[in-house]
Structure formats: C-alpha cells, structure tokens
Design an enzyme around this catalytic site. Structure first.
Site, short mmCIF file in Angstrom:
data_model
loop_
_atom_site.label_atom_id
_atom_site.label_comp_id
_atom_site.label_asym_id
_atom_site.label_seq_id
_atom_site.Cartn_x
_atom_site.Cartn_y
_atom_site.Cartn_z
N ARG A 49 0.81 -1.23 0.00
CA ARG A 49 0.00 0.00 0.00
C ARG A 49 0.84 1.27 0.00
NH1 ARG A 49 -2.66 -4.08 1.53
NH2 ARG A 49 -0.84 -4.46 2.80
N THR A 50 1.84 1.36 0.86
CA THR A 50 2.60 2.60 0.96
C THR A 50 3.33 2.87 -0.36
OG1 THR A 50 2.86 2.20 3.32
CG2 THR A 50 4.29 3.87 2.34
N LYS A 77 27.98 -4.24 -3.23
CA LYS A 77 29.46 -4.16 -3.29
C LYS A 77 30.01 -3.49 -2.04
CE LYS A 77 29.10 -3.05 -8.22
NZ LYS A 77 29.44 -1.99 -9.18
N ARG A 98 11.72 3.75 2.86
CA ARG A 98 11.37 2.78 3.90
C ARG A 98 12.61 1.93 4.15
NH1 ARG A 98 6.10 -1.05 4.20
NH2 ARG A 98 5.26 0.95 4.88
N HIS A 124 5.75 5.95 11.14
CA HIS A 124 5.19 5.85 9.80
C HIS A 124 4.25 7.06 9.63
CE1 HIS A 124 3.78 4.30 6.11
NE2 HIS A 124 3.51 3.06 6.44
#
Ligand code: NCD
Length: 295
Positions: A49-50, A77, A98, A124
């Site tokens: 959803r986000t 790397k 996120r 959030h």
C-alpha cells in the site's frame, strides 16, 4: 518529513484539506503541477500500500517516479546507505524511504527532502496522516468525546506510534485504549507526552461497546529477535463478528494492513469496516504531501 512531531497542526490541516480537494476531483483528469519533478522511491522493506499509493500519487500529480532496487544496487558491493542516498538525491527532487532501522533517516545527510515511509519499529508518519484523514470523515475533530482502541503489536507497530501521536495532537477529549499481549506494550517514549487519557485494557470484549474507532494491527513477527520465542506469539485479540455485533452502530474498524488472523475476512462486508477506504485515502493524502514537499 521524518516524524509526525515535525508537522505543525496548521501544516496537517493544510495537507488534509488539500487531500480533500484531490479526493473530490478523483474522477477528473490527472493534474500536471509536478510534471518537472522526479520522486525517488527507496523501499528496503516489503510494501504494497505505501509503495503503490505513493507511486500512484506521484503519477496523478504528473511527477516521474524513479525506483531504487536494493538487491541490484552497489550496496551489494559494500556501499554505505549514506553514499547510496547521496547518489539518489542527485537525480531526484524528493526521496520516499522505507528502511529497517528506527531513527536512521534522521542521521542522513541529504540534498533533497526525505519522506519517512516507515523506519523499522519507529514511525510511519504518512500512514498517520491518512489514518487521521479517515477518522475525521466519521468523527470531526470538534465533536464530543472519542474512544479509540489500538489493538495488536503496540511495541513494534510503527503505524500506531505515529497515528497515536498525531491523533493526540489533533483531538481533544480522546480516550485511548491499548490492548495487547504482555511484552507488546508501547514504549514509554510514545505515551510520555500524551495530552489525552490512555488506559491498558485486558481484552477488547471488556470495552467493545464503548469504542468509536477500533484500530487493529498484526503481530510483527519479523521484528522479534531470532532467538526470541516471540516468533510463536499469536494474536489472541481477534475482532470477531460476535464482538462487532456488540459495538455501537457508528463504530469504525481500521487496519493499516497487511492482516493476519486478527481481522477475519468475514467482517469485510460489514459497514463498520473502513480499511479499503483507508487505503484509498492514502493516495489523496500522499498527493497532498508530495505536492507540499515538491513545490
Ligand atoms: C504497515 C507497515 O508497513 O508499517 N503497513 C502499511 O504501511 N500500511 C503495517 C505492518 O507492516 O504491519
């Protein structure tokens, strides 16, 4: 835009009323106000959803979206997250990030605005804005007392951490009711400054008749330490159809999703259930937020 505490009440009001404008023109053609802008999406934890509502919001504003894929990036790397963010910030006008470490975004140097799309078990804030927007539709801020239950994983649930703070700032006369398994209580940092009253309850069935909003969440098993028997914690706080039958007619059920057993699909057709509307509101709220960040 790292935490709800970085938003003043007037900024929140501006974002919500802008979201309202976008929602009421939902069927009109896309706007192009952000057509010269590029939004970078960096999702280092799973998201449906986000991620998708931010992408949808950017497209509806006319912005371009650049996705970062951690597995195929130079991080494999050994590149640091700071160097990765510095690099991305040369190519975009804002970064939606996120990642799994609580508080890590605040330590980054970055040349463009960062929007916190969830930082581990921290915050959030954009979910909090869409939760507030959804609750306001049913319970305008200036009307009477409000009983809100937060159920599930209060310790690790970042949506609860942000939504609780934002509701506390925007409402007066709210009673927060916290319902969770032992060990999953809120960290004191999230209750210390609350202006409104809060209570820990044993069971949802003790208070269901009183509730105006029931905010369900899943147990965040992936956040338990590997050697913790928390992997076996189940959610005993299930919102059953029997419980819902005892609730006020006006009670609404929210859930940030994803869900497990705490919110059975039998309830999906109940008029109390508003989580689909909640996820849809995410687009309008994130449009408003991106416009505020980009312009
Ligand atoms: C939540 C999240 O990722 O914090 N979902 C969301 O963003 N809508 C809730 C969760 O993962 O349980």
């Amino acid at each position: 835009m790292l935490s709800v505490s970085s938003l003043t009440t007037s900024v929140v009001e501006d974002i919500l009323s802008k979201a309202d404008e976008f929602a009421s023109n939902a069927d009109a053609s896309f706007t192009s106000i952000c057509r010269d802008k590029i939004v970078g999406m960096m999702f280092l934890e799973p998201s449906t959803r986000t991620h998708k509502s931010f992408e949808c919001a950017a497209y509806k504003l006319g912005a371009k979206v650049m996705h970062y894929d951690h597995a195929s990036s130079s991080s494999v790397k050994g590149e640091s997250f700071q160097d990765t963010v510095t690099t991305m910030s040369q190519y975009v006008d804002a970064l939606v990030i996120r990642q799994p470490v609580c508080g890590a975004l605040g330590k980054l140097r970055c040349d463009v605005p960062i929007v916190n799309a969830g930082d581990g078990n921290g915050e959030h804030p954009t979910q909090a804005l869409l939760d507030l927007y959804t609750i306001r539709k049913y319970f305008p801020a200036k009307k009477g007392l409000l009983h809100i239950a937060f159920v599930g994983d209060l310790k690790n649930g970042r949506t609860i951490h942000s939504t609780l703070q934002l509701l506390d700032a925007m409402y007066e006369g709210v009673f927060f009711h916290f319902i969770c398994e032992g060990g999953l209580e809120l960290d004191e940092v999230y209750t210390r400054g609350l202006r409104n009253h809060y209570y820990y309850e044993h069971r949802l069935s003790d208070v269901i008749e009183l509730m105006d909003v029931v905010y369900m969440t899943r147990i965040q098993k992936e956040r338990f330490a590997r050697d913790d028997d928390g992997m076996n914690v189940s959610c005993d706080h299930v919102l059953t159809p029997e419980l819902v039958r005892r609730a006020k007619k006006s009670m609404i059920i929210l859930h940030p999703l994803p869900r497990n057993s705490e919110l059975p699909p039998e309830l999906d057709s109940s008029p109390h259930c508003k989580f689909v509307e909640q996820m849809k509101n995410g687009v309008y709220v994130r449009m408003a937020l991106l416009e505020w960040v980009l312009l």
